[in-house]
Design an enzyme around this catalytic site. Structure first.
Site, PDB file in Angstrom:
ATOM      1  NE  ARG B 134      -9.992 -14.171  -6.361  1.00 21.39           N
ATOM      2  CZ  ARG B 134     -11.165 -13.569  -6.539  1.00 21.39           C
ATOM      3  NH1 ARG B 134     -12.293 -14.200  -6.267  1.00 21.39           N
ATOM      4  NH2 ARG B 134     -11.208 -12.329  -6.979  1.00 21.39           N
ATOM      5  CE  LYS B 156       9.308 -27.185  -6.605  1.00 29.47           C
ATOM      6  NZ  LYS B 156      10.723 -27.160  -7.010  1.00 29.47           N
ATOM      7  CD  GLU B 198      13.818 -35.271 -12.899  1.00 28.56           C
ATOM      8  OE1 GLU B 198      14.312 -35.352 -11.753  1.00 28.56           O
ATOM      9  OE2 GLU B 198      13.709 -34.181 -13.510  1.00 28.56           O
ATOM     10  CE  LYS B 240       8.250 -34.216  -6.376  1.00 27.24           C
ATOM     11  NZ  LYS B 240       8.384 -33.660  -7.714  1.00 27.24           N
ATOM     12  CD  GLU B 250      12.487 -25.955  -4.157  1.00 24.08           C
ATOM     13  OE1 GLU B 250      11.793 -26.746  -4.777  1.00 24.08           O
ATOM     14  OE2 GLU B 250      13.355 -25.237  -4.696  1.00 24.08           O
ATOM     15  NE  ARG B 254       8.732 -29.772  -3.837  1.00 19.86           N
ATOM     16  CZ  ARG B 254       7.471 -29.807  -4.200  1.00 19.86           C
ATOM     17  NH1 ARG B 254       6.536 -29.464  -3.347  1.00 19.86           N
ATOM     18  NH2 ARG B 254       7.125 -30.202  -5.409  1.00 19.86           N
ATOM     19  CG  ASN B 258      15.212 -28.488  -7.450  1.00 19.15           C
ATOM     20  OD1 ASN B 258      14.396 -28.890  -8.275  1.00 19.15           O
ATOM     21  ND2 ASN B 258      14.889 -27.650  -6.486  1.00 19.15           N
ATOM     22  CG  HIS B 261      16.628 -30.549 -11.456  1.00 18.46           C
ATOM     23  ND1 HIS B 261      17.008 -31.828 -11.086  1.00 18.46           N
ATOM     24  CD2 HIS B 261      15.389 -30.680 -11.988  1.00 18.46           C
ATOM     25  CE1 HIS B 261      16.036 -32.680 -11.376  1.00 18.46           C
ATOM     26  NE2 HIS B 261      15.041 -32.011 -11.927  1.00 18.46           N
ATOM     27  CG  HIS B 265      17.771 -23.677 -15.184  1.00 16.88           C
ATOM     28  ND1 HIS B 265      16.457 -23.490 -15.549  1.00 16.88           N
ATOM     29  CD2 HIS B 265      18.336 -22.447 -15.171  1.00 16.88           C
ATOM     30  CE1 HIS B 265      16.244 -22.207 -15.733  1.00 16.88           C
ATOM     31  NE2 HIS B 265      17.356 -21.535 -15.514  1.00 16.88           N
ATOM     32  CG  HIS B 278      13.575 -31.502 -17.211  1.00 12.38           C
ATOM     33  ND1 HIS B 278      14.186 -30.357 -16.759  1.00 12.38           N
ATOM     34  CD2 HIS B 278      13.231 -32.213 -16.100  1.00 12.38           C
ATOM     35  CE1 HIS B 278      14.201 -30.373 -15.429  1.00 12.38           C
ATOM     36  NE2 HIS B 278      13.633 -31.480 -15.013  1.00 12.38           N
TER      37      HIS B 278
END
Lengths: 373, 373
Positions: B134, B156, B198, B240, B250, B254, B258, B261, B265, B278
């Site tokens: 955990r 993330k 990026e 960032k 997000e 935030r 993207n 993206h 994607h 990517h």
């Protein structure tokens, strides 16, 4: 801890609320007879287009339809995924079926997951909610005594790893816990007793009055008196909520909730998970932990006998299975509470007061040998 | 956003620190040439008996020994697990190897995980740390430009599901990010360019001066001038860190990170993950998103051309692969940012200012068709 007012009559009929105070992650535990049939307690849940009920093959035929009906007025699409029943399925391949269902049905990251079942379903659903798209809301609808008094509250979620129980998981709080105590009517006697083990633990660690109350009412509880059951769920949740509210991630106090669990864990691991129910292992584990408390001079003599008598009356084992003490110790060293190989025991320093500390191996072995077959 | 002082000379030699302010979860990004060989930047990490380095078959021969040496003075037991390289291994069976290693070596919940590699290793190690018992601490040691300027910062973490990329994960912050820019020397040209995608995104969404600076220095960056690379890592991390510091999970701002993206994607999903890197998909995606911004009247004419020119000079594709617009749209609807089937685009309303909004399907299709082969 608040003192239990034994003179206060148990309120019948209306549901009761216990708050878990965790700042932005605070939530209510709602406890009542027949909540699944009463729309008023289902208002104000997180809004979404999608809801997904996660349950198992045993619980689905009993309560899935009723919960679906409840949610149909709140969510445009109510999905259901039914997992096989049992601790052996608390694993990744089974969890994957929840993710499959979510993705196949186009569920976005606002989707609300509902855990309908016992501890295994609650732990798995909570972990699925913690991970799906990095976190969706979830609601606990526990249907076993163990889940209502313990596992559904506090945000511990997990699955098992072949090398250890609950090794993969997250602290992730539900949006609400809805305990319909009428579902306890369908539990087997064995499951009911297993739940009582987690009830009994709250006495020694937090509340002498509650322990005394349990000694007076244990027979009525086993006969499933609805008022007694509802009271026991509420009081257990109050104590758990207080402990979790002051230590969400188990950096200190929260560890006391694991009274009996370190020995119990070794019993479960030693026999292979599933042979004994978790509550059964915890029951025998509490006797060993009480013995160790006496042996170390923390508790005065008499604790072991008093606790063992109550545990026996609850229909639970007071002695562990025949395993070598060295095997117990080996399993205890991979317990999550262990640090650097040092086993941390929850011990009782007078009823109502728990301490967490280590102990010499020979003393631990003596406590095991005194209370196993 | 702070304004970039273009006259300020780049400091050479010493490492620089950028703070990510998240209350109790705050941490530093340390950026410097040769950090892996300099013990001073490794002090003050979380204490533990065990450390586990997670890396891949490509990075291990280059840097695993140096990192092991660094950690050997800080941790009594330093373990290493080497995963196969590539996006196709960003899955549960591969992650399981990290858990296996942790449990087989008796690692407790204080064990510190070190992610040594690119974005895939960082995402997987972070998710393993989020889930093991955990939650254990972890440290990012990114060795690709993409990981240093983007994926290692902000918490993330995720693995892929057969039905969607990064669908199973957690927001889980590292204890520190250590960017040794000397590791960028071993990157392939293609990987370097992918990282620049990026970098470029930070201009349109947050900083017109940085965009202008990149236009002046893109050739030097591709020639791997160490000072330019270090500056670009620092400035990217600053932007960032500011965004993440104001919206960790997000729920709003935030999402601007993207930019490009959502289209990107769809390119990755449409071609099968791994066909394009990517960063390559994001590059073509940014051109489409810029086109959509112009088409909707948000950005003034010229943004598309300006951005496409820089992207081309960075060695990146400015056009998407031949796919039907309807296929793009289908993939975009299962994006994590989509809500109730509504696709949310990051669009540019003047350079340095991003907005998040939906757009009519026909406009989106027009932007796709204008910029794909």
């Amino acid at each position: 801890m608040t003192v239990l007012d034994l003179n206060q009559p148990t309120v019948t009929g209306a549901a009761e609320r216990v708050g878990v105070e965790l700042g932005a992650r605070s939530y209510d535990i709602v406890i009542g007879n027949g909540l699944l049939s009463d729309a008023s307690h289902w208002m104000g849940l997180p809004a979404s287009r999608h809801a997904l009920i996660v349950t198992n093959e045993t619980v689905a035929p009993l309560y899935a339809e009723r919960l679906t009906e409840r949610l149909a007025t709140l969510y445009r699409e109510v999905h259901l995924v039914t997992l096989p029943d049992g601790e052996t399925y608390k694993d990744w391949p089974t969890l994957q079926r929840v993710f499959d269902a979510l993705l196949e049905r186009g569920c976005d990251r606002k989707t609300v997951l509902f855990a309908l079942g016992g501890g295994v379903i609650g732990d798995m659903t909570g972990f699925a909610a913690a991970c799906y798209m990095r976190g969706t809301p979830f609601v606990q609808v526990p249907t076993t005594l163990l889940a209502q008094v313990d596992s559904s509250v506090g945000g511990k979620t997990a699955i098992n790893h072949p090398l250890g129980k609950n090794m993969i998981g997250a602290f992730y709080q539900p949006a609400r816990v809805l305990c319909d105590t009428s579902t306890l009517a369908t539990l087997s006697d064995r499951e009911l007793s297993a739940g009582l083990a987690e009830v009994i633990k709250y006495g020694p660690i937090a509340d002498p009055n509650f322990l005394a109350w349990l000694e007076q009412n244990i027979d009525g509880l086993r006969q499933r008196d609805p008022d007694l059951l509802r009271f026991v769920v509420r009081r257990s949740c109050e104590i758990k909520a207080q402990v979790v509210g002051s230590d969400e991630r188990e950096s200190g106090l929260r560890a006391i909730l694991n009274f009996g669990h370190t020995f119990g864990h070794a019993i479960e691991a030693g026999l292979g998970f599933g042979a004994w129910l978790h509550g059964e292992a915890v029951a025998a584990g509490m006797v060993m932990a009480a013995d160790l408390s006496e042996r170390l001079g923390l508790a005065t003599a008499g604790l072991v006998d008093r606790l063992a008598r109550l545990i026996e009356r609850a229909g639970l084992p007071t002695r562990g299975p025949r395993l070598e003490a060295s095997e117990y110790l080996r399993h205890m060293r991979v317990d999550k509470k262990a640090e650097d190989g040092d086993i941390r025991f929850v011990l009782i320093a007078g009823i109502g007061t728990a301490v967490v500390r280590s102990a010499p191996d020979d003393m631990v072995a003596a406590s095991i040998n005194a209370h196993c077959d």
